[in-house]
Write a protein that holds these residues in place. Structure first.
Motif, PDB file in Angstrom:
ATOM      1  N   SER A   1      -2.223  24.615 -10.641  1.00  0.00           N
ATOM      2  CA  SER A   1      -0.376  24.661 -10.277  1.00  0.00           C
ATOM      3  C   SER A   1       0.029  24.683 -11.518  1.00  0.00           C
ATOM      4  O   SER A   1       1.339  25.274 -11.811  1.00  0.00           O
ATOM      5  CB  SER A   1      -0.792  23.695  -9.766  1.00  0.00           C
ATOM      6  OG  SER A   1       0.170  23.007  -9.778  1.00  0.00           O
TER       7      SER A   1
ATOM      8  N   THR B   1       3.190  19.315 -12.082  1.00  0.00           N
ATOM      9  CA  THR B   1       2.101  19.190 -11.746  1.00  0.00           C
ATOM     10  C   THR B   1       1.513  17.448 -12.823  1.00  0.00           C
ATOM     11  O   THR B   1       1.734  17.659 -13.710  1.00  0.00           O
ATOM     12  CB  THR B   1       1.086  19.706 -12.334  1.00  0.00           C
ATOM     13  OG1 THR B   1       1.199  21.291 -11.845  1.00  0.00           O
ATOM     14  CG2 THR B   1      -0.564  19.234 -11.564  1.00  0.00           C
TER      15      THR B   1
ATOM     16  N   VAL C   1      -1.004  14.251 -12.367  1.00  0.00           N
ATOM     17  CA  VAL C   1      -2.309  14.005 -11.935  1.00  0.00           C
ATOM     18  C   VAL C   1      -2.522  12.260 -12.287  1.00  0.00           C
ATOM     19  O   VAL C   1      -1.937  11.641 -13.178  1.00  0.00           O
ATOM     20  CB  VAL C   1      -3.428  13.923 -12.926  1.00  0.00           C
ATOM     21  CG1 VAL C   1      -4.455  13.502 -12.492  1.00  0.00           C
ATOM     22  CG2 VAL C   1      -3.618  15.586 -12.931  1.00  0.00           C
TER      23      VAL C   1
ATOM     24  N   VAL D   1      -2.329  15.046  -7.966  1.00  0.00           N
ATOM     25  CA  VAL D   1      -3.768  14.465  -7.468  1.00  0.00           C
ATOM     26  C   VAL D   1      -3.589  13.169  -7.680  1.00  0.00           C
ATOM     27  O   VAL D   1      -3.211  12.459  -8.294  1.00  0.00           O
ATOM     28  CB  VAL D   1      -4.693  15.198  -8.678  1.00  0.00           C
ATOM     29  CG1 VAL D   1      -5.905  15.282  -8.603  1.00  0.00           C
ATOM     30  CG2 VAL D   1      -4.296  17.021  -8.430  1.00  0.00           C
TER      31      VAL D   1
ATOM     32  N   ALA E   1      -4.937  21.485 -10.311  1.00  0.00           N
ATOM     33  CA  ALA E   1      -3.869  21.435 -11.251  1.00  0.00           C
ATOM     34  C   ALA E   1      -3.482  22.073 -12.221  1.00  0.00           C
ATOM     35  O   ALA E   1      -3.081  22.298 -12.511  1.00  0.00           O
ATOM     36  CB  ALA E   1      -4.292  19.594 -11.546  1.00  0.00           C
TER      37      ALA E   1
ATOM     38  N   TRP F   1       0.309  13.083 -16.630  1.00  0.00           N
ATOM     39  CA  TRP F   1      -1.423  12.143 -16.551  1.00  0.00           C
ATOM     40  C   TRP F   1      -0.739  10.985 -17.048  1.00  0.00           C
ATOM     41  O   TRP F   1      -1.204   9.929 -18.454  1.00  0.00           O
ATOM     42  CB  TRP F   1      -1.533  12.927 -17.381  1.00  0.00           C
ATOM     43  CG  TRP F   1      -3.110  12.597 -16.655  1.00  0.00           C
ATOM     44  CD1 TRP F   1      -3.977  12.005 -16.458  1.00  0.00           C
ATOM     45  CD2 TRP F   1      -4.929  13.702 -16.791  1.00  0.00           C
ATOM     46  NE1 TRP F   1      -4.804  11.900 -16.397  1.00  0.00           N
ATOM     47  CE2 TRP F   1      -5.676  13.048 -16.004  1.00  0.00           C
ATOM     48  CE3 TRP F   1      -4.294  15.251 -16.599  1.00  0.00           C
ATOM     49  CZ2 TRP F   1      -6.584  13.719 -15.573  1.00  0.00           C
ATOM     50  CZ3 TRP F   1      -5.267  15.778 -16.433  1.00  0.00           C
ATOM     51  CH2 TRP F   1      -6.554  15.286 -15.653  1.00  0.00           C
TER      52      TRP F   1
ATOM     53  N   ILE G   1       0.147  18.951 -18.031  1.00  0.00           N
ATOM     54  CA  ILE G   1       0.128  18.545 -17.037  1.00  0.00           C
ATOM     55  C   ILE G   1       0.778  17.092 -17.131  1.00  0.00           C
ATOM     56  O   ILE G   1       0.437  16.573 -18.324  1.00  0.00           O
ATOM     57  CB  ILE G   1      -1.126  18.383 -16.517  1.00  0.00           C
ATOM     58  CG1 ILE G   1      -1.355  19.311 -16.172  1.00  0.00           C
ATOM     59  CG2 ILE G   1      -1.365  17.668 -14.765  1.00  0.00           C
ATOM     60  CD1 ILE G   1      -3.019  20.132 -15.420  1.00  0.00           C
TER      61      ILE G   1
ATOM     62  N   TYR H   1       7.197  17.651  -8.336  1.00  0.00           N
ATOM     63  CA  TYR H   1       6.177  18.243  -8.270  1.00  0.00           C
ATOM     64  C   TYR H   1       5.816  19.340  -7.234  1.00  0.00           C
ATOM     65  O   TYR H   1       5.991  19.193  -6.183  1.00  0.00           O
ATOM     66  CB  TYR H   1       4.859  16.934  -8.040  1.00  0.00           C
ATOM     67  CG  TYR H   1       5.880  16.423  -9.244  1.00  0.00           C
ATOM     68  CD1 TYR H   1       5.028  16.556 -10.712  1.00  0.00           C
ATOM     69  CD2 TYR H   1       6.462  15.126  -8.753  1.00  0.00           C
ATOM     70  CE1 TYR H   1       5.538  16.253 -11.024  1.00  0.00           C
ATOM     71  CE2 TYR H   1       6.920  14.589  -9.846  1.00  0.00           C
ATOM     72  CZ  TYR H   1       5.988  14.614 -11.609  1.00  0.00           C
ATOM     73  OH  TYR H   1       6.684  14.005 -12.739  1.00  0.00           O
TER      74      TYR H   1
END
Length: 162
Positions: A26, A33, A35, A97, A23, A59, A57, A93
């Protein structure tokens, strides 16, 4: 960009850490990205999520604690899956993940066929990394690369693991 589906499985530690390393790569490439964690809530890995967010990222958090410690893990896993499956088809994206998704499938919180078909139907430019201790035959079938993590020797939760 061609996409790939990777699966990190096994009893050894480091599956999530390896996925988060990807990640980071990325995000460093400028890819959007995401997650999505199916077991760990916002209090579980604050260092990881804080660092990831600083890198851009996405999240999202679905619970403060651990999913299985909550009253309705099926609802929490369903919320996480909705975010993940919408993201996979959005073409927004470069990497998504799906941390501990194999546990959510094995526990019956997510429908195995929906997960497999959702990953197979992802946007062509979206790579996916799945993690978890074990994976069903169907989940394995959607992966292009499977890496097994074995616990050979482990010092426990000390140092950076604590």
């Amino acid at each position: 960009m061609s996409s790939i589906v990777m699966l990190f499985v096994g009893d050894g530690w480091g599956k999530s850490a390896a996925a988060l390393g990807y990640a980071t790569r990325s995000a460093g490439r400028g890819w959007s990205t995401l997650v999505v964690q199916f077991l760990k809530g916002s209090a579980w890995n604050t260092a990881d999520s804080t660092a990831g967010r600083r890198l851009g990222i996405e999240w999202p958090s679905f619970t403060r604690s651990l999913t299985w410690a909550q009253g309705d893990p099926v609802r929490l896993a369903g919320e996480a899956w909705t975010v993940a499956s919408d993201a996979m088809v959005s073409a927004q994206y470069g990497l998504i993940v799906l941390d501990e998704i194999t546990h959510a499938v094995a526990s019956g919180w997510l429908d195995e066929r929906a997960v497999v078909s959702g990953i197979a139907a992802r946007a062509p430019e979206t790579s996916v990394i799945m993690t978890g201790r074990g994976a069903t035959r169907r989940v394995r079938s959607v992966a292009d690369t499977i890496t097994r993590f074995d616990r050979v020797k482990h010092a426990g939760k000390k140092g950076i693991l604590g």
